[in-house]
Design an enzyme around this catalytic site. Structure first.
Site, mmCIF file in Angstrom:
data_model
loop_
_atom_site.group_PDB
_atom_site.id
_atom_site.type_symbol
_atom_site.label_atom_id
_atom_site.label_comp_id
_atom_site.label_asym_id
_atom_site.label_seq_id
_atom_site.Cartn_x
_atom_site.Cartn_y
_atom_site.Cartn_z
ATOM 1 N N SER A 170 0.772 -1.220 -0.015
ATOM 2 C CA SER A 170 -0.001 0.034 -0.102
ATOM 3 C C SER A 170 0.595 1.323 0.058
ATOM 4 O O SER A 170 0.087 2.493 -0.122
ATOM 5 C CB SER A 170 -0.874 -0.038 1.307
ATOM 6 N N LYS A 212 -6.761 3.749 8.155
ATOM 7 C CA LYS A 212 -5.623 4.631 7.893
ATOM 8 C C LYS A 212 -6.056 6.075 7.835
ATOM 9 O O LYS A 212 -5.095 6.959 7.920
ATOM 10 C CB LYS A 212 -5.090 4.314 6.333
#
Length: 355
Positions: free
Chosen positions: A251, A296
């Site tokens: 990611s 996140k």
């Protein structure tokens, strides 16, 4: 009455003990929560294999090309809370900042801890490689998918030669090895067993050849008996040194690619701001969705971020959990992300997950 009161007291104590024992039981779940963030433009200090301290730039380039920025480009992580008891699982479940998922989704029972760690490390390294390819392409260095070997018994023997650069499949441009496989697969699915037309650059001249793709044991379309390799010039000496971060997965790709472009650009792409983001990236610069987006965005907000670069396919989930004051900037490609950062620097309104 005294006996009844004693019975009630003993019962209450037993219930309390049983409740405490139940809440203290370990459960087969893990909690996913906000993790630390790391500035891809910063220096980090860590101990090498010999135990010596080293200070390095996470993203570096040759000194004659390397530039500094006033802002930050931060990648964000998810922290896995393992071996949790029922009470903590309930707390995570009730919290908007955490997710509770079956442990086997994060740690499959048919894989050892070493195998899982190796997979995470491989994805991390592949992410870096794809980011470098995408960044260099953005900087004008195109990928050349080059034939490195043609076996003597290959059906393509005589049609393809070593050092041929494959530039198109049935007229569709080949921009990466991944794209070549996609185009070969599409052609094979459309007309199984039929030859496809390749355009190759041979000694500076375009040449048309016909070859027949096949599927290998992994189901990937290939040219049997032909080895190809993506080749790309890197005049900047770009390098990722991330041993000290203890991070895995794919990611960080988007932030890596942006940091590489920023490192060798005269202009400060951050505009002096702290930019946080996430997103997997492929060699063609396409930004893909990632897991743990809800955690996140919380991590980004805790870091004090005002903007968060969000993969377009993650927008729906990110919006559902976005803290106040955090702007979700929607991106689907590296080029698009760079344009959104330019809009921010110029004081304009970027494309968000709400537009």
């Amino acid at each position: 009455m005294r006996r009844r009161g004693l019975t009630v007291l003993i019962g209450a104590i037993l219930v309390s003990v049983m409740t405490w024992q139940a809440l203290s039981m370990r459960v087969a779940y893990v909690g996913l929560g906000p993790g630390p963030t790391y500035d891809a433009l910063a220096e980090y200090t860590f101990k090498d294999d010999d135990g010596k301290k080293k200070t390095v730039e996470l993203i570096s380039a040759d000194e004659k090309y390397s530039s500094k920025s006033k802002g930050q480009l931060r990648l964000v992580t998810v922290r896995i809370h393992d071996d949790i008891e029922l009470a903590r699982a309930l707390y995570y479940w009730l919290s908007d900042d955490y997710a509770v998922v079956p442990r086997e989704l994060q740690f499959p029972e048919d894989k050892s801890d070493e195998e899982i760690a190796a997979e995470q490390e491989e994805m991390w390294e592949n992410s870096q490689a794809a980011a470098e390819t995408a960044a260099l392409r953005e900087l004008g260095e195109e990928v050349e998918v080059t034939v490195t070997k043609v076996d003597s018994d290959s059906p393509s023997k005589g049609d393809l030669k070593r050092d041929d650069v494959i530039t198109a499949v049935d007229g569709e441009e080949v921009t990466s090895q991944e794209r070549l496989a996609e185009l070969l697969a599409a052609a094979a699915a459309k007309a199984p067993g039929e030859a496809v037309k390749l355009t190759v650059d041979r000694d500076g001249k375009d040449k048309k050849v016909k070859v027949t793709p096949e599927e290998n044991s992994q189901g990937v379309a290939i040219l049997p008996g032909v080895d190809v390799e993506p080749k790309q010039k890197d005049p900047y000496g770009l390098k990722v040194t991330a041993e000290g971060l203890n991070v895995g997965g794919p990611s960080a790709g988007l932030i890596f690619a942006l940091a590489m472009v920023d490192r060798v650009s005269k202009e400060d792409l951050t505009g002096g701001a702290d930019i946080i983001g996430t997103g997997e990236i492929d060699e063609d610069g396409n930004v893909g969705a990632i897991g743990g987006i809800a955690q996140k965005v919380v991590a980004a907000s805790q870091q004090g971020a005002k903007v968060f670069l969000t993969p377009a396919d993650n927008c729906a989930a990110a919006k559902a959990n976005v803290p106040d004051g955090l702007k979700l900037i929607k991106v689907s490609t590296l080029d698009g992300a760079l344009k959104e950062l330019e809009t921010l620097r110029e004081g304009g309104e970027p494309t968000t997950c709400l537009t």
